[in-house]
Design a protein around this motif. Structure first.
Motif, PDB file in Angstrom:
ATOM      1  N   VAL A   7      53.151  46.160  27.707  1.00 30.18           N
ATOM      2  CA  VAL A   7      52.928  47.493  28.280  1.00 30.18           C
ATOM      3  C   VAL A   7      52.261  47.380  29.656  1.00 30.18           C
ATOM      4  O   VAL A   7      52.642  48.074  30.603  1.00 30.18           O
ATOM      5  CB  VAL A   7      52.079  48.342  27.319  1.00 30.18           C
ATOM      6  CG1 VAL A   7      51.630  49.625  28.010  1.00 30.18           C
ATOM      7  CG2 VAL A   7      52.874  48.641  26.050  1.00 30.18           C
ATOM      8  N   GLU A   8      51.291  46.482  29.776  1.00 33.74           N
ATOM      9  CA  GLU A   8      50.596  46.301  31.047  1.00 33.74           C
ATOM     10  C   GLU A   8      51.574  45.880  32.141  1.00 33.74           C
ATOM     11  O   GLU A   8      51.555  46.412  33.261  1.00 33.74           O
ATOM     12  CB  GLU A   8      49.502  45.233  30.877  1.00 33.74           C
ATOM     13  CG  GLU A   8      48.644  45.080  32.120  1.00 33.74           C
ATOM     14  CD  GLU A   8      47.630  43.945  31.965  1.00 33.74           C
ATOM     15  OE1 GLU A   8      47.183  43.702  30.814  1.00 33.74           O
ATOM     16  OE2 GLU A   8      47.307  43.307  32.980  1.00 33.74           O
ATOM     17  N   GLY A   9      52.451  44.953  31.794  1.00 28.87           N
ATOM     18  CA  GLY A   9      53.455  44.488  32.756  1.00 28.87           C
ATOM     19  C   GLY A   9      54.363  45.619  33.204  1.00 28.87           C
ATOM     20  O   GLY A   9      54.762  45.692  34.377  1.00 28.87           O
ATOM     21  N   GLN A  10      54.701  46.492  32.267  1.00 27.70           N
ATOM     22  CA  GLN A  10      55.568  47.624  32.640  1.00 27.70           C
ATOM     23  C   GLN A  10      54.817  48.583  33.555  1.00 27.70           C
ATOM     24  O   GLN A  10      55.346  49.059  34.554  1.00 27.70           O
ATOM     25  CB  GLN A  10      56.040  48.346  31.371  1.00 27.70           C
ATOM     26  CG  GLN A  10      56.995  47.489  30.534  1.00 27.70           C
ATOM     27  CD  GLN A  10      57.446  48.177  29.252  1.00 27.70           C
ATOM     28  OE1 GLN A  10      56.800  49.108  28.776  1.00 27.70           O
ATOM     29  NE2 GLN A  10      58.551  47.697  28.691  1.00 27.70           N
ATOM     30  N   LYS A  11      53.538  48.834  33.254  1.00 34.35           N
ATOM     31  CA  LYS A  11      52.737  49.748  34.074  1.00 34.35           C
ATOM     32  C   LYS A  11      52.610  49.217  35.501  1.00 34.35           C
ATOM     33  O   LYS A  11      52.646  49.972  36.464  1.00 34.35           O
ATOM     34  CB  LYS A  11      51.334  49.895  33.479  1.00 34.35           C
ATOM     35  CG  LYS A  11      51.291  50.872  32.302  1.00 34.35           C
ATOM     36  CD  LYS A  11      49.898  51.495  32.135  1.00 34.35           C
ATOM     37  CE  LYS A  11      49.823  52.333  30.862  1.00 34.35           C
ATOM     38  NZ  LYS A  11      48.880  51.766  29.873  1.00 34.35           N
ATOM     39  N   GLN A  12      52.471  47.881  35.600  1.00 33.51           N
ATOM     40  CA  GLN A  12      52.341  47.278  36.934  1.00 33.51           C
ATOM     41  C   GLN A  12      53.680  47.207  37.662  1.00 33.51           C
ATOM     42  O   GLN A  12      53.756  46.710  38.785  1.00 33.51           O
ATOM     43  CB  GLN A  12      51.767  45.864  36.809  1.00 33.51           C
ATOM     44  CG  GLN A  12      50.356  45.841  36.235  1.00 33.51           C
ATOM     45  CD  GLN A  12      49.785  44.438  36.244  1.00 33.51           C
ATOM     46  OE1 GLN A  12      50.332  43.546  36.881  1.00 33.51           O
ATOM     47  NE2 GLN A  12      48.656  44.253  35.565  1.00 33.51           N
ATOM     48  N   SER A  61      50.402  44.738  24.113  1.00 33.69           N
ATOM     49  CA  SER A  61      49.609  45.260  25.230  1.00 33.69           C
ATOM     50  C   SER A  61      49.953  44.534  26.530  1.00 33.69           C
ATOM     51  O   SER A  61      49.945  45.133  27.607  1.00 33.69           O
ATOM     52  CB  SER A  61      48.109  45.159  24.913  1.00 33.69           C
ATOM     53  OG  SER A  61      47.688  43.819  24.989  1.00 33.69           O
ATOM     54  N   VAL A  62      50.245  43.254  26.418  1.00 33.02           N
ATOM     55  CA  VAL A  62      50.669  42.517  27.613  1.00 33.02           C
ATOM     56  C   VAL A  62      51.976  43.106  28.146  1.00 33.02           C
ATOM     57  O   VAL A  62      52.148  43.292  29.361  1.00 33.02           O
ATOM     58  CB  VAL A  62      50.837  41.015  27.306  1.00 33.02           C
ATOM     59  CG1 VAL A  62      51.593  40.295  28.426  1.00 33.02           C
ATOM     60  CG2 VAL A  62      49.467  40.372  27.082  1.00 33.02           C
ATOM     61  N   SER A 103      58.796  49.192  24.064  1.00 39.40           N
ATOM     62  CA  SER A 103      58.012  47.957  24.014  1.00 39.40           C
ATOM     63  C   SER A 103      58.377  47.074  22.813  1.00 39.40           C
ATOM     64  O   SER A 103      58.326  45.846  22.897  1.00 39.40           O
ATOM     65  CB  SER A 103      56.511  48.277  23.991  1.00 39.40           C
ATOM     66  OG  SER A 103      56.184  49.001  22.829  1.00 39.40           O
ATOM     67  N   LEU A 110      48.555  38.192  34.367  1.00 36.42           N
ATOM     68  CA  LEU A 110      49.573  38.629  33.414  1.00 36.42           C
ATOM     69  C   LEU A 110      50.509  37.472  33.070  1.00 36.42           C
ATOM     70  O   LEU A 110      50.810  37.221  31.904  1.00 36.42           O
ATOM     71  CB  LEU A 110      50.377  39.792  34.018  1.00 36.42           C
ATOM     72  CG  LEU A 110      51.351  40.463  33.059  1.00 36.42           C
ATOM     73  CD1 LEU A 110      50.619  41.314  32.051  1.00 36.42           C
ATOM     74  CD2 LEU A 110      52.374  41.294  33.822  1.00 36.42           C
ATOM     75  N   ARG A 120      48.826  34.966  30.870  1.00 35.44           N
ATOM     76  CA  ARG A 120      48.655  35.461  29.512  1.00 35.44           C
ATOM     77  C   ARG A 120      49.983  35.484  28.771  1.00 35.44           C
ATOM     78  O   ARG A 120      50.067  35.080  27.612  1.00 35.44           O
ATOM     79  CB  ARG A 120      48.021  36.852  29.524  1.00 35.44           C
ATOM     80  CG  ARG A 120      46.509  36.817  29.685  1.00 35.44           C
ATOM     81  CD  ARG A 120      45.933  38.203  29.744  1.00 35.44           C
ATOM     82  NE  ARG A 120      46.235  38.841  31.019  1.00 35.44           N
ATOM     83  CZ  ARG A 120      46.408  40.141  31.191  1.00 35.44           C
ATOM     84  NH1 ARG A 120      46.302  40.971  30.160  1.00 35.44           N
ATOM     85  NH2 ARG A 120      46.693  40.625  32.386  1.00 35.44           N
TER      86      ARG A 120
END
Lengths: 187, 187, 187, 187
Positions: free
Chosen positions: D131-136, D128-129, D144, D75, D78
């Motif tokens: 959102v992914e960071g928030q999910k993790q 998407s990066v 976002s 992450l 990226r």
DNA sequence: GATGAATGAGCTTTCATTCAT
DNA sequence: CATGAATGAAAGCTCATTCAT
């Protein structure tokens, strides 16, 4: 039809639809479906195109005017034939007729062209009928060009009213107009 | 004279001299002696100027046509008065007359403007004389607009021949033309 | 409100609505309800108006930025106060804010004006907070102007997104933004 | 290079040097070395040129942003790649970058164009990066688009300071900026 | 001070014409 | 012959600026 004919036809159409001042080369070659450069193979500039269209229309009219004209017929018959031909030309070829009419007194058409002899010597034919009528004491004594202009003007004017649908021009009206123009010359 | 009048007068002059298609803004404001921007204080574009000039000329003609017209006069007198007025207008104001004549059937003039009421209701006056003559059995029965167009056309045409000096238009020719147009309507 | 104020307000409105390149004098004095000549009693040309509007907006912003700022408060409190003030200014005065933002890097604004001292010495205040934070080992060591530009940029960008309604800016989002900008400077 | 490209390049140069409000057709075709009429073979008016330049710049940026982006990377990697690409684009193509930045919120650019998809779907990639960071649980929970705007704004602002030479942007500063923008999103 | 009609420099735009293909 | 992209002179039009009131 040749490219040259296409160009001239497109020009006449456009003048009829939008007036000369709105006719551009761009419109002409789009309408005529030719490349922009092609026009210059036939005409040096716009004035030449318009003059050529004018000349052709005048030739066409000249031929039409003397159709069915027989010197042996009576004065009345010959007179009506000439007037009918002019009227019929206007009915059949409104674009040509209006174009000639508008440009005959416009500064755009060269002087020589305005005074060109029609394809046939139709003007002389008309004038000679007038003079003959005056000699026979049927028509009033007037300057023959005045008489000519007078009966020509009746036809033009009637056609223009017809074009804008002020009235129909059927057999009955046509006969009335011819009769009126005859009467206008009588003593 | 106001700037607006200057602009309109210059435009009419130029159209008369060179034809509409040759009239540019540059020529107009040079002739009118106004700055280029001034035109836009009065008119949004060239078409508006031309329409305004047309309107004014039509108003002028409308007033002129009914000058000296007296409903009490005889039919013949009234008819000749109307025809004479039109002819005289053309002699006195050739620029206005030719402009009206050319543009009355041109796509350049908006439809409403073409069918505008003249300043005075001159068209109705002429038509009523025609109808009255027909009722009295003096004029031939014809669609009144056809008759109107016919006598109007005689005047127009005679004037155009006069403008290009085909013939003079003195008292004698004027009387001949009026007489001819009267005859043209008789039964 | 004075005519001068009317003119400046109209100018700011128009720039906001249509962009500088579309703002004409004609639009300005119509909007401001003054005669065209009046503008020249106050400004020599358009650039002067725009510069005056810019100057006024910068003064306004400068005063706003240090509102409620107390040197005695903690570093965190002072930092957040400055950031909040900037954000709040953008929310309350979008036209001023956007105008300053666009023109601060535009060739249209004179160099001296771009680097003007704000009404209050707000820039120095912000920089001193940054430097103090670095000295205390709380903020990362960076060129102070870089840090300044960074936290300023966060506010600007967030406001622009808000103006085009990408998201709301309520208490919760505001706190998130302030917190983020604080975090961005931490070691 | 084609004439069209010449025109667009000249336009971008001029906007960068003098601002949109100072860009005239005359300047464009002098700079682009084309005849004045040539522009109209490609664009109907000035707005169309500016929109085309904007579109092209956005496409260029869109392609650039995802260069070297590998979905398999961590992450952090990226995120930094995307931020670095944006920063590098601004360093390498200052004219394009500033133009996009100024006009993205200007009334001059049509709404559809502002919201255009970049050449590549770069916006989605960035989102998407986030959102992914928030999910993790690495990034703070925020709208976002707010996060996106925030990190985008940091880059923009830093570049603008760099353009007016407030500070250099060498490897060290670049890393600091990337690190700061990462920190700004952390919980 | 305030006004707005008038101005003209300079802008945008059109369009007849050229010329390499 | 036929083409159409390129051209630039000249047209239409805008707009900052002036000045008499």
């Amino acid at each position: 039809m040749s490219k040259k004919q296409d160009i001239m036809a497109a020009t006449l159409d456009l003048i009829h639809e939008e007036g000369l001042q709105a006719v551009t080369f761009s419109k002409i070659f789009k309408r005529a479906n030719v490349g922009s450069g092609t026009i210059y193979n036939y005409f040096a500039n716009k004035e030449e195109i318009v003059n050529a269209v004018y000349k052709e229309a005048r030739m066409h009219l000249g031929e039409y005017l003397v159709q069915g004209f027989t010197p042996e017929a009576s004065l009345y018959e010959r007179f009506k034939r000439l007037q009918l031909n002019r009227l019929q030309f206007g009915i059949d070829f409104p674009k040509e007729f209006l174009f000639i009419d508008s440009f005959s007194f416009s500064p755009y058409i060269s002087h020589e062209l305005r005074n060109m002899d029609d394809g046939d010597n139709s003007r002389e034919v008309v004038l000679s009928v007038i003079v003959e009528g005056q000699k026979q004491g049927i028509f009033r004594e007037m300057e023959s060009h005045l008489s000519h202009q007078l009966i020509h003007g009746i036809i033009s004017s009637i056609l223009k009213g017809y074009y804008v649908q002020k009235y129909p021009l059927d057999e009955i009206q046509i006969q009335q107009v011819l009769e009126s123009s005859w009467k206008a010359l009588l003593v």
